[in-house]
Design an enzyme around this catalytic site. Structure first.
Site, PDB file in Angstrom:
ATOM      1  N   ASP A   1       0.810  -1.199  -0.083  1.00  0.00           N
ATOM      2  CA  ASP A   1       0.128   0.142  -0.147  1.00  0.00           C
ATOM      3  C   ASP A   1       0.760   1.243  -0.127  1.00  0.00           C
ATOM      4  OD1 ASP A   1      -2.191   1.549   0.207  1.00  0.00           O
ATOM      5  OD2 ASP A   1      -2.995   0.822   2.062  1.00  0.00           O
ATOM      6  N   ASP A   2       0.868   2.053  -0.979  1.00  0.00           N
ATOM      7  CA  ASP A   2       1.708   3.223  -1.304  1.00  0.00           C
ATOM      8  C   ASP A   2       3.151   3.007  -1.312  1.00  0.00           C
ATOM      9  OD1 ASP A   2      -0.584   4.577  -1.046  1.00  0.00           O
ATOM     10  OD2 ASP A   2      -0.152   5.711   0.830  1.00  0.00           O
TER      11      ASP A   2
ATOM     12  N   CYS B   1      -5.292   4.924  -3.786  1.00  0.00           N
ATOM     13  CA  CYS B   1      -5.637   3.545  -3.527  1.00  0.00           C
ATOM     14  C   CYS B   1      -6.833   2.852  -4.287  1.00  0.00           C
ATOM     15  CB  CYS B   1      -5.630   3.473  -2.075  1.00  0.00           C
ATOM     16  SG  CYS B   1      -4.306   4.024  -1.018  1.00  0.00           S
TER      17      CYS B   1
ATOM     18  N   ASP C   1      -0.050  -0.595  -5.091  1.00  0.00           N
ATOM     19  CA  ASP C   1      -1.093   0.049  -5.758  1.00  0.00           C
ATOM     20  C   ASP C   1      -0.893   1.609  -6.036  1.00  0.00           C
ATOM     21  OD1 ASP C   1      -1.125   1.262  -3.063  1.00  0.00           O
ATOM     22  OD2 ASP C   1      -3.188   0.921  -2.549  1.00  0.00           O
ATOM     23  N   ASN C   2       0.083   2.047  -5.657  1.00  0.00           N
ATOM     24  CA  ASN C   2       0.591   3.228  -6.443  1.00  0.00           C
ATOM     25  C   ASN C   2       1.712   3.606  -5.601  1.00  0.00           C
ATOM     26  OD1 ASN C   2      -2.132   4.244  -4.140  1.00  0.00           O
ATOM     27  ND2 ASN C   2      -0.231   5.318  -3.561  1.00  0.00           N
TER      28      ASN C   2
END
Length: 584
Positions: free
Chosen positions: A55-56, A123, A358-359
């Site tokens: 995540d991130d 997200c 996700d990013n």
């Protein structure tokens, strides 16, 4: 934690204990369109697949410090060029970096993609793209709110039945296991609460709403289970590791499996496990060329950042960078445990393992302290490592891939006929297998719908309504008109990004990343007008594409043909449709 399949009331929707597993004839009926590449020959089993999603986690700024660019970037901040004396600091702890085991067990045992992108640097839209294989304008998830279609009733009704895990479950006979963060609004009372279990999942261990490490609630096959703050039983990354190992121990041995494990790390609040809270004390955020400089000739949201940043902002982002790395050490442990268990059970050689995020993320670039959402490489580029059957070790691919390709690739591995889907992405399984003379894309679409608040932020009274994410020091990371679409182009001769904003300026940003990898100089006013027009046209076409039309040749593809008549339709120009109001 005891591992259980879905409750009896849901068994008909896909418990592995209720799939036909004795008769090959019955199995053929269940598999339907999933007999393609691997088939169901006697003594053979279709490959298993594991998707690890962080995540991130950025790729450009050292979140995955394995590539030559990333490692150099962390150490010197200028890719080997001489720095100003005041920037000569230690950015990379020599003794250890996060994810060393992940690199060794996945990257070095398979393929690392150096040009992997997300279609939206946020997200929920990005995760929706992973699950559906679609660009945001086709799955209609535009931000992290229910109003933005994040885990909304509409999403559940229209998109969830057609995700690639649902196809694996219903059409290919895979056991499907989910653990971790799903979508940011999952579990919201207005969208079915934690009782809602998306179609297609045999085992469901989903986090309520956004990433946390302690004091969270999980949906265990539709039943809520609260966790506290005891590290030994509650630290979420470790809980996900343990329940994943349980699945491998107790799953059915008659069907292949798909696992999706979505960790909270390295998302805020950046809570590291106790044994890692003192790691990387000499590590600071990279001081690359675009660190702490004014975003000249950029969209107004970038120009409003305060330059130079205050000492407090720099201390804040350095601390955030360090803590993000600390949380990734537990992810590294999870990967090691998972691979070892797969090896112990004899499944490793028949299992594809994907690792991605996700990013991306930024820490001080263009004087924006911390966040994502922006159109630049640090926010839209992510790590992607893959190992599995038929993939040679220690490979790096420069082919342009996006997370909309994950679903098609995994379905291709399962042998499903991709022509039966409505996905925008492409299978990169041929790349993994080393196919030669492969015709591949030269561009991908990036699109984002800005968010803002209707009221003035009380902590920043000087700011007008319409902005959000204004921290620290009232530097805003988002706004209503931070709405943009980009074509990210990579070919043998060109490495470009063309972007348009949907605001009163219709602001345009263009970057030549060969000459300017840090995206400092906007060349929109100096680039060849003919080329600018072609890029504008290509953007319009991609923003209205669906399925196969999203995979048409780009501007620098030899197969490309420019037809200006296609820029208009009976409903008016494509421009008026690109930021369609039904997405707002």
């Amino acid at each position: 934690m005891q591992l259980l399949p879905l409750a009896p009331g849901r068994l008909r929707q896909g418990s592995p204990r209720h799939l036909p597993s004795c008769s090959p004839a019955l199995l053929l009926l269940v598999l339907g369109g999933c007999l393609g590449v691997f088939g169901v020959a006697a003594g053979t089993r279709r490959p298993n697949v594991v998707l690890l999603l962080t995540d991130d986690q950025d790729e450009v700024l050292g979140g995955m410090p394995f590539s030559e660019y990333s490692t150099t970037n962390c150490q010197t901040g200028l890719q080997g060029k001489e720095l100003r004396q005041e920037h000569l600091r230690t950015y990379l702890e020599p003794s250890r970096t996060p994810l060393k085991k992940t690199k060794a067990l996945i990257g070095e045992m398979g393929m690392t993609f150096s040009s992997a992108y997300v279609p939206s640097a946020l997200c929920c839209p990005s995760r929706a793209s992973i699950l559906t294989g679609k660009y945001p304008h086709n799955h209609h998830v535009v931000n992290n709110t229910l109003e933005g279609n994040c885990s909304s009733k509409s999403w559940q009704k229209i998109q969830e039945p057609n995700t690639f895990p649902a196809i694996l479950r219903s059409m290919c006979g895979y056991q499907t296991f989910f653990a971790g963060k799903y979508l940011n609004e999952y579990g919201a009372p207005d969208a079915g609460g934690l009782e809602h279990v998306p179609l297609g999942w045999s085992y469901w261990y989903a986090l309520e709403k956004n990433s946390k490490y302690y004091n969270y609630t999980l949906s265990i096959n539709g039943k809520a289970r609260k966790h506290g703050e005891n590290y030994s039983v509650d630290y979420l990354t470790d809980v996900l590791a343990n329940v994943s190992l349980d699945f491998l121990d107790y799953k059915s041995n008659f069907e292949p499996f798909f696992m999706m494990i979505a960790t909270p790390a390295p998302h805020s609040p950046w809570t590291a496990a106790p044994q890692y809270q003192k790691a990387f004390q000499n590590v600071f955020a990279p001081r690359n060329k675009n660190f702490n400089i004014h975003g000249t000739n950029k969209h107004w949201l970038i120009r409003q950042a305060k330059t130079p940043m205050t000492n407090s902002s720099i201390q804040f982002l350095d601390n955030a960078f360090r803590k993000r790395w600390q949380t990734l050490l537990s992810v590294d442990d999870l990967v090691e445990k998972l691979v070892k268990r797969l090896e112990f059970t004899g499944e490793l050689n028949n299992t594809y393992i994907f690792y991605t995020s996700d990013n991306g993320y930024h820490t001080g670039q263009f004087s924006l302290p911390i966040d994502k959402r922006q159109l630049y490489e640090f926010d839209i580029k992510v790590p992607l490592l893959v190992r599995g059957p038929g993939i040679k070790p220690n490979q790096t691919s420069k082919m342009l891939v996006a997370n909309i390709d994950l679903g098609p690739t995994i379905l291709d591995i399962a042998g499903y006929d991709l022509n039966k889907t409505q996905m925008d992405g492409m299978s990169f399984l041929p790349i993994l297998r080393g196919a030669s003379n492969l015709t591949w894309r030269s561009d991908v679409l990036v699109e984002y719908q800005g968010e803002g608040r209707n009221v003035t932020d009380p902590t920043c009274p000087s700011l007008s309504p319409g902005v959000s994410q204004c921290f620290p020091d009232c530097v805003c990371e988002d706004a209503y008109n931070n709405t943009y679409a980009c074509v990210r182009t990579m070919s043998a001769l060109w490495n470009l990004q063309y972007c348009e904003f949907d605001d009163q300026e219709v602001f345009v940003e263009v970057y030549n990343l060969t000459a300017d990898p840090d995206q400092i100089t906007n060349i929109a006013k100096s680039i060849d007008p003919e080329l600018l027009g072609k890029m504008n046209y290509r953007l319009m076409m991609l923003q209205s594409c669906s399925g196969p039309t999203c995979r048409t040749p780009g501007v620098f593809d030899p197969r490309y043909r420019f037809d200006p008549r296609l820029m208009f339709s009976n409903r008016g120009s494509v421009r008026t449709r690109r930021f369609s109001k039904h997405l707002l």
